[in-house]
Each structure stands twice: as structure tokens, then as C-alpha cells.
Write an enzyme that holds these catalytic residues in place. Structure first.
Site, PDB file in Angstrom:
ATOM      1  CE  LYS A 159      -3.995   1.889   2.477  1.00 46.54           C
ATOM      2  NZ  LYS A 159      -4.782   2.288   1.325  1.00 46.54           N
TER       3      LYS A 159
HETATM    4  N1  PMP Z   1      -7.967  -1.289  -2.690  1.00 43.51           N
HETATM    5  C1  PMP Z   1      -7.333  -0.117  -2.608  1.00 43.51           C
HETATM    6  C2  PMP Z   1      -6.643   0.420  -3.807  1.00 43.51           C
HETATM    7  C3  PMP Z   1      -7.349   0.602  -1.404  1.00 43.51           C
HETATM    8  O1  PMP Z   1      -6.735   1.785  -1.320  1.00 43.51           O
HETATM    9  C4  PMP Z   1      -8.034   0.084  -0.298  1.00 43.51           C
HETATM   10  C5  PMP Z   1      -8.066   0.854   1.000  1.00 43.51           C
HETATM   11  N2  PMP Z   1      -6.969   0.549   1.806  1.00 43.51           N
HETATM   12  C6  PMP Z   1      -8.674  -1.153  -0.432  1.00 43.51           C
HETATM   13  C7  PMP Z   1      -8.617  -1.813  -1.638  1.00 43.51           C
HETATM   14  C8  PMP Z   1      -9.384  -1.770   0.736  1.00 43.51           C
HETATM   15  O2  PMP Z   1      -8.467  -2.188   1.686  1.00 43.51           O
HETATM   16  P1  PMP Z   1      -8.830  -2.245   3.247  1.00 43.51           P
HETATM   17  O3  PMP Z   1     -10.080  -3.039   3.339  1.00 43.51           O
HETATM   18  O4  PMP Z   1      -7.677  -2.917   3.852  1.00 43.51           O
HETATM   19  O5  PMP Z   1      -9.024  -0.851   3.685  1.00 43.51           O
END
Ligand code: PMP
Length: 314
Positions: free
Chosen positions: A159
Site C-alpha cells: 500500500k
Molecule cells: N484497494 C485499494 C486500492 C485501497 O486503497 C483500499 C483501501 N486501503 C482497499 C482496496 C481496501 O483495503 P482495506 O479493506 O484494507 O481498507
């Protein structure tokens, strides 16, 4: 002075004033996007504030650092504690939390190995991410003309700030035409995810979601949906999805820390099902918010309680 000036930000072990959480303009991150981060939520429960899946988020932060060869000095436990301390110090119960690891220093070259790293935990008062009432009424989306990065280009399991350049384009493209979001396809033309959220489809009572090799971030809410679906005895298929599956699905919903569980009512101006949030989406949404807000038994230990701040004079 921002409206948050009274709040504190965790900066490598110290709680500093909001307006002092600054970096230099020559910081590596400003020029080359060398940041990794997390988005986490704390919810108010009947027994006080609690962070949802804190450990999993901090593990992913560690993984992102490893992928980008950032020598992260903290353990998962250290970072969970840093989030707890930040939320408690700001006397917040329900908020969004942004842990962030950046390469700072003062250098103009791309090379990153000797560039210092700084870590922050930033609290944020968050409203509904896709607009007022979006989780009840659902949202209208388009398929984006922008694609998620191909494997062996930018690592999508990390991320990292740089991943969000294409997300910004997809989001802006969607907003120009009055859509709430864009759904990106992967490099091969299969369904991937939204600009900051994963995607599920429902057809004939079963859940479908793109696999990790469809250029998605391995979302922690996505994982929560997979676990909750198992608990609720809903069949799940992680499989490659064609764009047209979005049009023929009975239901679609986004999931992610920011969007939580948000139904999708139409794609490219074609109604999903009857154009209203569907029963499976709403059941998953209810389960998710029920656990996060401490109203449904947290049998998977997803909540980390935030201690009440000591009250002066007692
Ligand atoms: N995809 C992307 C590109 C994101 O930025 C996020 C947010 N973090 C998610 C999916 C969902 O991830 P999470 O459930 O861990 O927040």
C-alpha cells in the site's frame, strides 16, 4: 491554522502538535513517492472506542516496508500501541487513522537505500467516504478507462503512495461525469477494484470477488467479508471476473476501510439488479458494522480497545 490544530500526531514515538508534523521540501517522498501507509478505523462500541483489525493493518504496513526495502524499526505490537496512544491522546472514539512511513532526508537523487525513514500516525475525523447516505442508498459507478498496474510493474500488494496516482486519475475521471467511483480493470482487462476499495458481486446468492492476481490491494475489509460470508454460510468464489459480469450481477458492493460496505446501484448507467442495494450486500454491511460497533460478538478478535483517558481530578 487548520481545524485540527488542537490534535496530536504520533511522530516516531512522540505525540507532537498537529502544526508541527512537518517535513522538508527536499524529502525523498515528495519527489519520488516513497511512502507506504495504512488506513484504519476506530469505532465507538458500548464499552468505548475500539480499533478494527489493528494488527492486520500494521502487518500490512510492515509488509509494504519490506517490499520497498524500508528498514522499518517497529514491531506490529509497537505500531498497534502507537495507534491506541494516538486515538486515546486525542480523546477520539470513532475516527480514521492514517499510519504513514516516508523517506524524508534532503537529497535529490532517486536512490533510496540511505534515505532516512520517519513514521507518523495521524488521526482524522471521518465522515461517509462516498458522500452522505451512500452506504444506505448505494452509489453509481463507471468502469474506468484507467487500468490497475500490470504484475512486475508496481507492486500492488504494497500500500504505497505511488499506487494512488492511477487511483487519482480513475477517481477524477469518474467525478467529472458525476459518478461516485470508477472500477478499474487489470492489465489483462479483467475486473480489479475501485480507486481505494475492493469489489464483490453477488449472483444467485453466491459472492464473487477478483483474486489477488487481478492487480488488487489485499484488502483487510475484503478478508473480513470472506470470513463473515463463511460464518453466514454464504458461498464465496474468488475468481477472475469479466467486465460484463458487473452488468449481469444481481448485486455489487464495494468494501474497504473508508467505504466500509457500500452497495453499488448502477455501473455505466446500467442498473445492478433492480438498481437498489440488494439483500446480501445489506446483510454483509449489517454484520460488518455490527461487529465493528460491538453489537455482534467479536468472535474473531478483530477489535482492539482504546482505554479511556484518565479524567483529571479523579
Ligand atoms: N484497494 C485499494 C486500492 C485501497 O486503497 C483500499 C483501501 N486501503 C482497499 C482496496 C481496501 O483495503 P482495506 O479493506 O484494507 O481498507
Amino acid at each position: 491554522m487548520s481545524k485540527n490544530s488542537a490534535m496530536k500526531i504520533w511522530r516516531d514515538g512522540q505525540l507532537v502538535n498537529w502544526d508541527d508534523a512537518n517535513i522538508h521540501i527536499l524529502s525523498h517522498v515528495v519527489h519520488y513517492g516513497s511512502s507506504v501507509f495504512e488506513g484504519v478505523r476506530a469505532y465507538e462500541t458500548p464499552s468505548g472506542g475500539a480499533i478494527f483489525r489493528a494488527r492486520e493493518h500494521m502487518r500490512r504496513l510492515q509488509d509494504s516496508c519490506k517490499i520497498y526495502r524500508m528498514p522499518f524499526p517497529y514491531s506490529v505490537d509497537d505500531m498497534v500501541q502507537a495507534m491506541v496512544d494516538t486515538v486515546a491522546a486525542n480523546d477520539m472514539k470513532e475516527c480514521y487513522i492514517r499510519p504513514l512511513v516516508i523517506r524524508t532526508g534532503q537529497s535529490i537523487g532517486v536512490g533510496a537505500s540511505d534515505i532516512p525513514i520517519e513514521t507518523f500516525v495521524i488521526p482524522w475525523r471521518a465522515g461517509p467516504y462516498l458522500g452522505h447516505d451512500s452506504s444506505a442508498t448505494g452509489v453509481h459507478v463507471r468502469v474506468s478507462s484507467w487500468r490497475r498496474p500490470a504484475p512486475d510493474t508496481i507492486p500492488t500488494l504494497a500500500k504505497a503512495g505511488g499506487n494512488y496516482l492511477v487511483s487519482q486519475l480513475a477517481k477524477m475521471e469518474a467525478k467529472v461525469d458525476d459518478y461516485a467511483e470508477g472500477i478499474m480493470l487489470d492489465a489483462f482487462g479483467y475486473v480489479s477494484e475501485g480507486s481505494g476499495m475492493n469489489l464483490f458481486a453477488v449472483r444467485d446468492g453466491a459472492l464473487y470477488t477478483p483474486p489477488l492476481n487481478a492487480g488488487i490491494l489485499q484488502g483487510i475489509t475484503r478478508d473480513s467479508v470472506l470470513v463473515m460470508a463463511k460464518d453466514l454460510k454464504i458461498e464465496v468464489r474468488e475468481q477472475v471476473l469479466m467486465r460484463e459480469f458487473l452488468y449481469t450481477a444481481d448485486e455489487l458492493f464495494f468494501c474497504g476501510t473508508a467505504v466500509e460496505v457500500t452497495p453499488i446501484c448502477s455501473v455505466d448507467r446500467l442498473n445492478v439488479g433492480d438498481g437498489k442495494p440488494g439483500p446480501v450486500s445489506l446483510q454483509i454491511q449489517k454484520q460488518y458494522l455490527g461487529i465493528a460497533r460491538g453489537k455482534i460478538l467479536d468472535k474473531h478478535n478483530w477489535l482492539t480497545p482504546i482505554p479511556e483517558p484518565a479524567v483529571a481530578g479523579r
